[in-house]
Design an enzyme around this catalytic site. Structure first.
Site, short mmCIF file in Angstrom:
data_model
loop_
_atom_site.label_atom_id
_atom_site.label_comp_id
_atom_site.label_asym_id
_atom_site.label_seq_id
_atom_site.Cartn_x
_atom_site.Cartn_y
_atom_site.Cartn_z
CG PHE A 21 -1.68 1.16 1.59
CD1 PHE A 21 -2.10 2.07 0.63
CD2 PHE A 21 -2.00 1.41 2.94
CE1 PHE A 21 -2.83 3.21 0.99
CE2 PHE A 21 -2.73 2.53 3.30
CZ PHE A 21 -3.13 3.44 2.34
CB SER A 139 3.30 0.90 13.78
OG SER A 139 1.92 0.73 14.01
CE1 TYR A 161 3.13 -4.10 12.03
CE2 TYR A 161 1.86 -2.75 13.54
CZ TYR A 161 2.52 -2.90 12.34
OH TYR A 161 2.57 -1.85 11.45
CG ASN A 191 -5.98 3.30 12.38
OD1 ASN A 191 -5.43 3.51 13.46
ND2 ASN A 191 -6.63 2.19 12.13
CE LYS A 200 -2.35 -3.10 4.99
NZ LYS A 200 -2.11 -1.91 5.82
CD GLU A 224 -22.88 -4.85 20.96
OE1 GLU A 224 -22.08 -5.05 21.89
OE2 GLU A 224 -23.87 -5.57 20.73
NE ARG A 231 -8.18 2.19 16.82
CZ ARG A 231 -8.22 1.01 16.19
NH1 ARG A 231 -7.92 0.94 14.92
NH2 ARG A 231 -8.55 -0.07 16.85
N1 LIG Z 1 -1.23 1.07 6.71
C1 LIG Z 1 -1.19 1.46 7.96
O1 LIG Z 1 -2.20 1.94 8.53
C2 LIG Z 1 0.09 1.35 8.76
C3 LIG Z 1 0.09 1.84 10.07
C4 LIG Z 1 1.26 1.76 10.80
C5 LIG Z 1 2.41 1.23 10.24
N2 LIG Z 1 2.37 0.72 8.98
C6 LIG Z 1 3.63 0.16 8.43
O2 LIG Z 1 3.86 0.75 7.18
C7 LIG Z 1 4.55 -0.16 6.31
C8 LIG Z 1 3.75 -0.32 5.02
O3 LIG Z 1 2.47 -0.83 5.38
P1 LIG Z 1 1.33 -1.06 4.31
O4 LIG Z 1 0.06 -0.62 4.93
O5 LIG Z 1 1.76 -0.52 3.01
O6 LIG Z 1 1.30 -2.66 4.30
P2 LIG Z 1 1.50 -3.69 3.10
O7 LIG Z 1 1.36 -5.04 3.71
O8 LIG Z 1 0.62 -3.33 1.96
O9 LIG Z 1 3.00 -3.44 2.67
C9 LIG Z 1 4.09 -4.17 3.19
C10 LIG Z 1 4.81 -4.82 2.02
O10 LIG Z 1 5.95 -5.52 2.53
C11 LIG Z 1 6.07 -6.71 1.79
N3 LIG Z 1 6.82 -7.67 2.59
C12 LIG Z 1 6.39 -8.33 3.70
N4 LIG Z 1 7.37 -9.14 4.15
C13 LIG Z 1 8.43 -8.98 3.31
C14 LIG Z 1 9.71 -9.57 3.23
N5 LIG Z 1 10.11 -10.48 4.12
N6 LIG Z 1 10.54 -9.19 2.23
C15 LIG Z 1 10.14 -8.28 1.31
N7 LIG Z 1 8.92 -7.70 1.32
C16 LIG Z 1 8.09 -8.05 2.31
C17 LIG Z 1 4.65 -7.16 1.50
O11 LIG Z 1 4.59 -8.03 0.38
C18 LIG Z 1 3.96 -5.85 1.26
O12 LIG Z 1 3.92 -5.51 -0.10
C19 LIG Z 1 4.68 -1.45 7.10
O13 LIG Z 1 5.96 -1.46 7.69
C20 LIG Z 1 3.61 -1.34 8.17
O14 LIG Z 1 3.93 -2.09 9.31
C21 LIG Z 1 1.24 0.78 8.21
#
Ligand SMILES: NC(=O)c1ccc[n+]([C@@H]2O[C@H](COP(=O)([O-])OP(=O)(O)OC[C@H]3O[C@@H](n4cnc5c(N)ncnc54)[C@H](O)[C@@H]3O)[C@@H](O)[C@H]2O)c1
Length: 338
Positions: A21, A139, A161, A191, A200, A224, A231
């Site tokens: 994403f 995060s 996590y 979020n 996702k 509920e 958030r």
């Molecule tokens: N979306 C949110 O609300 C949110 C909130 C807090 C933190 N985050 C953090 O932001 C980052 C991006 O999140 P996102 O929402 O785009 O999630 P996402 O799951 O869409 O993106 C993470 C990507 O990492 C890749 N990935 C996972 N394990 C891997 C590995 N071992 N080697 C290579 N690639 C790998 C997945 O294929 C995926 O494309 C992440 O680190 C997530 O923890 C996201």
């Protein structure tokens, strides 16, 4: 939209998790605003592998990168050979590290720590060797049920996590204290919602999930008390802004990326119904996560404003308005009749 004076056109940029994403939105940000930038995406992409919670092991999807003209490498950041290739074959100016087990409900502690914590340190070492500034995803899960406004330094993770992200931040502090020449910025996203989150699956935001329930003619189902579950929801464009501004921070460190305002899940359902012109009401179901759920998050963004010059531009009403055509397109092409 250009958020800094840096000309990325002559820069080489690594985006880990670039098929996910946030990573894919970053990849298109550079392609659209700095067409001569050299963008390298590394992602392990999805396979049919699932974890014990039944969800996919990784969510990267080629459809997030349709139209992308940069380099795409399929690789696991836990694989030393891939890391060596990245170190030897490129000279990065910036590393945006988004790859992670992003699913907060994953139980496999071994895989979570290896992927989120240990691989981060390996990538940080490459950043230092290349003299590349590091911007990585932390995060709001580091805060667990810590009271609002969540403030860096007052963490209380409620799952592995959140713990893994806090350990990344601890590594960051250690390197900053030791004195590195690069800048290192950890961004604690709250979020996030917006285009390219759909793949996702169940872990995508409730914005797209409620949107598709409403488009199917169903009454949105909320937990509920959803008018009291609040958030800090942040639109993807504001997250991109934070990442770009983090390339030239006034100081390395860990920063919250939220709007600084808490909104309810009920608000999401109501705004969506207004945008989609429906009046389906809302159904309420018991919340199975009581005890392990964040009931109120609201980022303290004072330092993000001061040190990154971050200015969130989207109220939830604006973000959903901007996103609504994409929610409809996804419904027609990916959800309806499937
Ligand atoms: N979306 C949110 O609300 C949110 C909130 C807090 C933190 N985050 C953090 O932001 C980052 C991006 O999140 P996102 O929402 O785009 O999630 P996402 O799951 O869409 O993106 C993470 C990507 O990492 C890749 N990935 C996972 N394990 C891997 C590995 N071992 N080697 C290579 N690639 C790998 C997945 O294929 C995926 O494309 C992440 O680190 C997530 O923890 C996201």
């Amino acid at each position: 939209m250009k958020y800094t004076n840096i000309d990325f056109n002559d820069k080489t940029i690594l985006i880990t998790g670039g098929a996910g994403f946030i990573g894919s939105n970053l990849a298109f940000y550079f392609q659209n605003n700095y067409p001569l930038s050299n963008v390298v995406v590394v992602d392990c992409f999805r396979s049919d592998k699932t974890l014990s919670n039944g969800n996919l092991k990784s969510f990267g999807h080629y459809k997030n990168l349709l139209g992308f003209r940069g380099t795409v490498i399929s690789g696991d950041i836990n694989d030393e050979a891939i890391l060596q290739k990245l170190e030897d074959d490129y000279s990065f100016d910036f590393i945006f590290h988004e790859a992670a087990i992003s699913d907060t409900t994953v139980n496999e502690q071994d895989l979570m720590i290896q992927t989120n914590v240990n691989a981060y340190e390996d990538l940080l070492k490459i950043a230092i060797k290349h003299n590349a500034n590091m911007i990585y995803a932390s995060s709001a899960a580091t805060y667990g049920d810590a009271p609002s406004p969540q403030t860096v330094g007052r963490e209380n993770p409620g799952n592995v996590y959140g713990f893994s992200k806090l350990m990344m931040d601890n590594i960051t502090r250690k390197y900053i204290q030791e004195g590195v020449t690069i800048s290192i910025v950890g961004l604690r996203y709250f979020n996030v919602y917006g285009p390219r989150e759909f793949y996702k699956n169940k872990t995508a935001s409730t914005v797209v999930q409620f949107g598709h329930q409403i488009l199917a003619g169903k009454t949105p189902r909320l937990f509920e008390g959803s008018d009291k579950i609040l958030r800090d929801f942040i639109y993807i464009d504001d997250v991109i802004q934070a990442n770009i501004k983090a390339c030239a921070p006034k100081a390395s460190g860990i920063y919250n990326v939220g709007t600084g305002k808490a909104r309810s899940f009920q608000d999401i359902a109501d705004i969506l119904q207004k945008e989609l012109g429906t009046n389906l009401g809302t159904d309420y179901i018991p919340n199975p996560y009581v005890g392990q759920y964040q009931f109120h998050t609201e980022a303290n963004i004072n330092n993000t404003v001061e040190y990154l010059d971050f200015k969130p531009a989207y109220e939830m009403e604006d973000g959903i308005k901007n996103y609504i055509e994409e929610i409809k397109r996804l419904y027609t092409s990916e959800v309806k009749d499937k």
